[in-house]
Design a protein around this motif. Sequence first.
Motif, PDB file in Angstrom:
ATOM      1  N   ALA A 181      -5.942  58.010  64.075  1.00  0.00           N
ATOM      2  CA  ALA A 181      -7.095  58.328  63.232  1.00  0.00           C
ATOM      3  C   ALA A 181      -8.401  57.815  63.822  1.00  0.00           C
ATOM      4  O   ALA A 181      -9.474  58.090  63.288  1.00  0.00           O
ATOM      5  CB  ALA A 181      -6.895  57.739  61.833  1.00  0.00           C
TER       6      ALA A 181
ATOM      7  N   SER B   5      -8.283  55.081  53.433  1.00  0.00           N
ATOM      8  CA  SER B   5      -9.372  56.053  53.260  1.00  0.00           C
ATOM      9  C   SER B   5     -10.116  55.826  51.948  1.00  0.00           C
ATOM     10  O   SER B   5     -11.289  56.185  51.817  1.00  0.00           O
ATOM     11  CB  SER B   5      -8.822  57.485  53.310  1.00  0.00           C
TER      12      SER B   5
ATOM     13  N   ALA C 227     -11.303  60.541  64.662  1.00  0.00           N
ATOM     14  CA  ALA C 227     -10.110  60.707  65.478  1.00  0.00           C
ATOM     15  C   ALA C 227     -10.491  60.964  66.937  1.00  0.00           C
ATOM     16  O   ALA C 227     -11.518  61.592  67.216  1.00  0.00           O
ATOM     17  CB  ALA C 227      -9.264  61.854  64.947  1.00  0.00           C
TER      18      ALA C 227
END
Length: 463
Positions: free
Chosen positions: A30, A361, A369
């Motif tokens: 991520a 998140s 990313a």
Amino acid sequence: MATLSDERFDVAIIGGGVVGCAVARRFALAGAKIVLLERGTDILSGASKANSAILHTGFDAPPDSLELELVKAGREEYLAIHRDHGLHLVQTGALVCAWTELEAEKLDGIAQQGRSNGVAGLNLLTGAEARTLVPGLAQSLCAAVEVVGEHVIDPWSAPLSYITQAMALGAKVMRSCELLSGRFDGDWELETSQGLVRAGAVVNAAGLFGDVVDDRLGLTPEFSIKPRKGQFVVLDKAARSLVPKIILPVPNEITKGVVICPTAFGNVLVGPTAEEQEDRTRATVETETLEMLKEHGSRLIPALRHVPVTAIYAGLRPATEKKHYRVVSRPEKRAITLGGVRSTGLSAALGLGQHALKLYSEFGVPLAAPNEVPHVQVPNLTETEERDWQRPGHGEIVCHCEMVTRREIEAALTSPLPPGDFGGLRRRTRAGMGRCQGFYCNARLAELTKGHFVEPLAVSGRT
């Protein structure tokens, strides 16, 4: 020279077991800047080093539970990535076996629960039908449920591939690095045995020390770890043809019970037991218990009585007061705890990585990313695919029991995350894990690994 305190990480992951390695990979994919802190001298040095290596379907997970969701998600991701990572799936299937009429009465409910959990390939069988799939099963078998999708994998190469990919994306792994305390003041300041580590968030994946780590972070622990010891017997490879499928018992409220399980390495496991203890670091083996396991396996599959034992071992599972996973998110302190992950941890690890990222998140911290994802493949150790000894130029066979080559040993020692101790080398190569348990190869392994481990391998002793 820069020190640890000069560097800031987005996320510090505490614990280098299978869950910590999978979480590190998911966050690195991520775009997070990751540091993984492991108190042992190598990854997988805690609960993760000793498991039955089953890739579960979730057929028997508690309905509508987080565990079920994450086992299914983890399994799905493993199936999607395993070939790319050089990992393999040994397609065995499983039989949940009823040995009494009382157990047989529970099989329909087990099959119905599995179907409600979204698992296909559940078939009710008579004892005779089950014996056509595993001819060696004792005549006393009453009935069984076939679970087509239950399989076994290499339990050590999988997390190694996860953390290797995370490292290729910039993650830092600090071994022999124990968390001593932590303080949150907008950022986390983590005091470790190697100095101060600064991070924007923490993920506690400390397994057997999950409650201790929460306490050291100044977080009120919401569970207490109750170490549960499992002892195993490893039968010689001659047993493999007798056990083509995983043989599962009808579970009870406390444990899934003793399993007879083929391994990806050609052996057969019998275990684990379920024994509560206080010690979080030491799992002893007892002769009486091991003899009970051997007798148990022989009673269910009589031909196993004549198969010698290759190895014995014991591991600890991070059980808590409750059966379910103990996942806690504290957005106000940017802290996530992944606790109480017991026997399904290998299957759920990738799912736990996904879930931890979802919780992160919600902290409102953006990540970007990477544009490219590095390709990572670990060497194959399973008996179902070509091994290094079958290829030319391997140098020599160092471990003849497990057919481990010098090239494999040297590759492990020079890999991005070389083993920190002999146990780590065994898990990366299988060296010393065969019939002689290192009696013949330890001297050569000591030569090849000289200068690589803090504690050198003893030339004359077994490990």
